[in-house]
Design a protein around this motif. Structure first.
Motif, mmCIF file in Angstrom:
data_model
loop_
_atom_site.group_PDB
_atom_site.id
_atom_site.type_symbol
_atom_site.label_atom_id
_atom_site.label_comp_id
_atom_site.label_asym_id
_atom_site.label_seq_id
_atom_site.Cartn_x
_atom_site.Cartn_y
_atom_site.Cartn_z
ATOM 1 N N ASP A 11 0.808 -1.226 0.000
ATOM 2 C CA ASP A 11 0.000 0.000 0.000
ATOM 3 C C ASP A 11 0.839 1.273 0.000
ATOM 4 N N SER A 12 1.928 1.255 0.768
ATOM 5 C CA SER A 12 2.760 2.461 0.883
ATOM 6 C C SER A 12 3.747 2.592 -0.283
ATOM 7 N N LEU A 13 3.757 1.595 -1.179
ATOM 8 C CA LEU A 13 4.749 1.572 -2.272
ATOM 9 C C LEU A 13 4.156 1.961 -3.627
ATOM 10 N N VAL A 14 2.954 2.556 -3.596
ATOM 11 C CA VAL A 14 2.280 2.893 -4.861
ATOM 12 C C VAL A 14 3.148 3.789 -5.738
ATOM 13 N N SER A 15 3.652 4.871 -5.177
ATOM 14 C CA SER A 15 4.437 5.802 -6.011
ATOM 15 C C SER A 15 5.745 5.146 -6.475
ATOM 16 N N PHE A 16 6.352 4.298 -5.632
ATOM 17 C CA PHE A 16 7.574 3.585 -6.029
ATOM 18 C C PHE A 16 7.288 2.695 -7.238
ATOM 19 N N PHE A 17 6.216 1.893 -7.164
ATOM 20 C CA PHE A 17 5.893 0.978 -8.266
ATOM 21 C C PHE A 17 5.440 1.723 -9.519
ATOM 22 N N ASP A 18 4.721 2.828 -9.319
ATOM 23 C CA ASP A 18 4.293 3.614 -10.479
ATOM 24 C C ASP A 18 5.502 4.214 -11.184
ATOM 25 N N ASP A 19 6.450 4.720 -10.396
ATOM 26 C CA ASP A 19 7.681 5.270 -10.973
ATOM 27 C C ASP A 19 8.512 4.167 -11.632
ATOM 28 N N MET A 20 8.553 2.985 -10.991
ATOM 29 C CA MET A 20 9.336 1.881 -11.539
ATOM 30 C C MET A 20 8.763 1.433 -12.890
ATOM 31 N N ALA A 21 7.430 1.422 -13.011
ATOM 32 C CA ALA A 21 6.800 1.022 -14.279
ATOM 33 C C ALA A 21 7.107 2.011 -15.400
ATOM 34 N N ARG A 22 7.553 3.217 -15.029
ATOM 35 C CA ARG A 22 7.876 4.230 -16.032
ATOM 36 C C ARG A 22 9.376 4.407 -16.235
ATOM 37 N N THR A 23 10.187 3.562 -15.605
ATOM 38 C CA THR A 23 11.633 3.615 -15.851
ATOM 39 C C THR A 23 11.924 3.115 -17.265
ATOM 40 N N GLU A 24 13.111 3.442 -17.741
ATOM 41 C CA GLU A 24 13.496 2.939 -19.070
ATOM 42 C C GLU A 24 13.611 1.424 -19.058
ATOM 43 N N TRP A 25 14.140 0.856 -17.958
ATOM 44 C CA TRP A 25 14.370 -0.594 -17.963
ATOM 45 C C TRP A 25 13.059 -1.376 -17.886
ATOM 46 N N LEU A 26 12.182 -1.054 -16.925
ATOM 47 C CA LEU A 26 10.934 -1.814 -16.815
ATOM 48 C C LEU A 26 9.920 -1.362 -17.862
ATOM 49 N N GLY A 27 9.884 -0.070 -18.157
ATOM 50 C CA GLY A 27 9.020 0.408 -19.237
ATOM 51 C C GLY A 27 9.379 -0.255 -20.553
ATOM 52 N N GLY A 28 10.684 -0.420 -20.786
ATOM 53 C CA GLY A 28 11.155 -1.093 -21.995
ATOM 54 C C GLY A 28 10.740 -2.556 -22.035
ATOM 55 N N VAL A 29 10.805 -3.213 -20.877
ATOM 56 C CA VAL A 29 10.376 -4.620 -20.792
ATOM 57 C C VAL A 29 8.869 -4.727 -21.034
ATOM 58 N N HIS A 30 8.104 -3.781 -20.481
ATOM 59 C CA HIS A 30 6.654 -3.753 -20.726
ATOM 60 C C HIS A 30 6.365 -3.596 -22.227
ATOM 61 N N ASP A 31 7.155 -2.757 -22.901
ATOM 62 C CA ASP A 31 7.002 -2.586 -24.353
ATOM 63 C C ASP A 31 7.269 -3.904 -25.086
ATOM 64 N N GLU A 32 8.315 -4.602 -24.646
ATOM 65 C CA GLU A 32 8.663 -5.902 -25.243
ATOM 66 C C GLU A 32 7.533 -6.905 -25.034
ATOM 67 N N LEU A 33 6.986 -6.896 -23.820
ATOM 68 C CA LEU A 33 5.917 -7.838 -23.503
ATOM 69 C C LEU A 33 4.670 -7.541 -24.329
ATOM 70 N N LYS A 34 4.364 -6.262 -24.470
ATOM 71 C CA LYS A 34 3.201 -5.868 -25.287
ATOM 72 C C LYS A 34 3.389 -6.340 -26.732
ATOM 73 N N LYS A 35 4.592 -6.154 -27.248
ATOM 74 C CA LYS A 35 4.909 -6.590 -28.620
ATOM 75 C C LYS A 35 4.763 -8.111 -28.742
ATOM 76 N N ALA A 36 5.257 -8.837 -27.751
ATOM 77 C CA ALA A 36 5.198 -10.305 -27.761
ATOM 78 C C ALA A 36 3.764 -10.819 -27.678
ATOM 79 N N SER A 37 2.872 -10.007 -27.107
ATOM 80 C CA SER A 37 1.482 -10.434 -26.919
ATOM 81 C C SER A 37 0.638 -10.236 -28.177
#
Length: 219
Positions: A11-37
């Motif tokens: 619960d207290s990590l919302v902003s941490f996880f939201d920021d992490m999802a927008r990093t180049e490394w995890l955001g890039g992995v999310h892009d890869e996953l979207k492409k793979a899907s």
């Protein structure tokens, strides 16, 4: 027995996880996953452990319906907000729930996703089994998990090689640290588990120079 994590711990990590999802490394992995899907055109899509909904936002214009479930009530609130801000609440549904006991009927979704979640569960197979259960025959289950190579030193070397600093580096190192305390897999282990649970075909895409694996299972 590995301890089960509670929703309140996130619960207290919302902003941490939201920021992490927008990093180049995890955001890039999310892009890869979207492409793979592939295309989400007209699909009903589920994200198990959806965090703040950033992955689902990538297909918001394509999909017919987007659903997210998370253990943390605060993450669910943040997901609802992110979709409200872009006026897409009507295409989305977010709820609090357990990855090992999904509150959906069998064969509900065309595509089920999960990033950075299955490896955290005491028994990842239970979560994988549930994802397969709620996904239609002919549908796909796609996951992101840390590989056996992922640890603090390997993540640090990756960060140095790619000139990462600040939050980019910190968030990757934190993820690597957690992964060494939970579960890490080889592609072969993931294939064996998924096929044992009913997947017909599996393929794996190494990301982060092999420190993590996107797995696509065809049902």
């Amino acid at each position: 027995m590995m301890r089960k994590m509670q929703g309140e711990e996130f619960d207290s990590l919302v902003s941490f996880f939201d920021d992490m999802a927008r990093t180049e490394w995890l955001g890039g992995v999310h892009d890869e996953l979207k492409k793979a899907s592939g295309s989400w055109e007209d699909l009903s899509v589920l994200d198990v452990g959806c965090g703040t909904g950033r992955l689902l936002l990538r297909g918001v214009e394509e999909a017919k319906q987007l659903s997210g479930i998370d253990l943390s009530s605060e993450m669910v609130k943040a997901s609802k907000q992110n979709f409200f801000f872009i006026n897409r609440s009507n295409k989305s549904h977010f709820s609090e729930g357990d990855a090992c006991n999904l509150s959906f009927e069998d064969n509900t979704f065309d595509l089920s996703l999960s990033t950075c979640v299955m490896f955290l569960l005491p028994e990842p197979e239970a979560g994988m089994k549930e994802m397969i259960r709620v996904t239609k025959d002919g549908g796909r289950v796609i996951m992101l998990n840390p590989s056996l190579q992922m640890d603090q030193m390997a993540a640090f070397k990756y960060a140095k090689k790619h000139q990462m600093s600040g939050f980019e580096q910190t968030s990757l190192l934190k993820w690597s640290n957690v992964s060494t305390k939970r579960h890490r897999y080889t592609p072969e282990q993931l294939s064996e588990k998924l096929k044992g649970l009913g997947a017909k075909e599996t393929k794996h895409i190494e990301v982060l120079d092999g420190l993590a694996i996107i797995t696509v299972a065809e049902l």
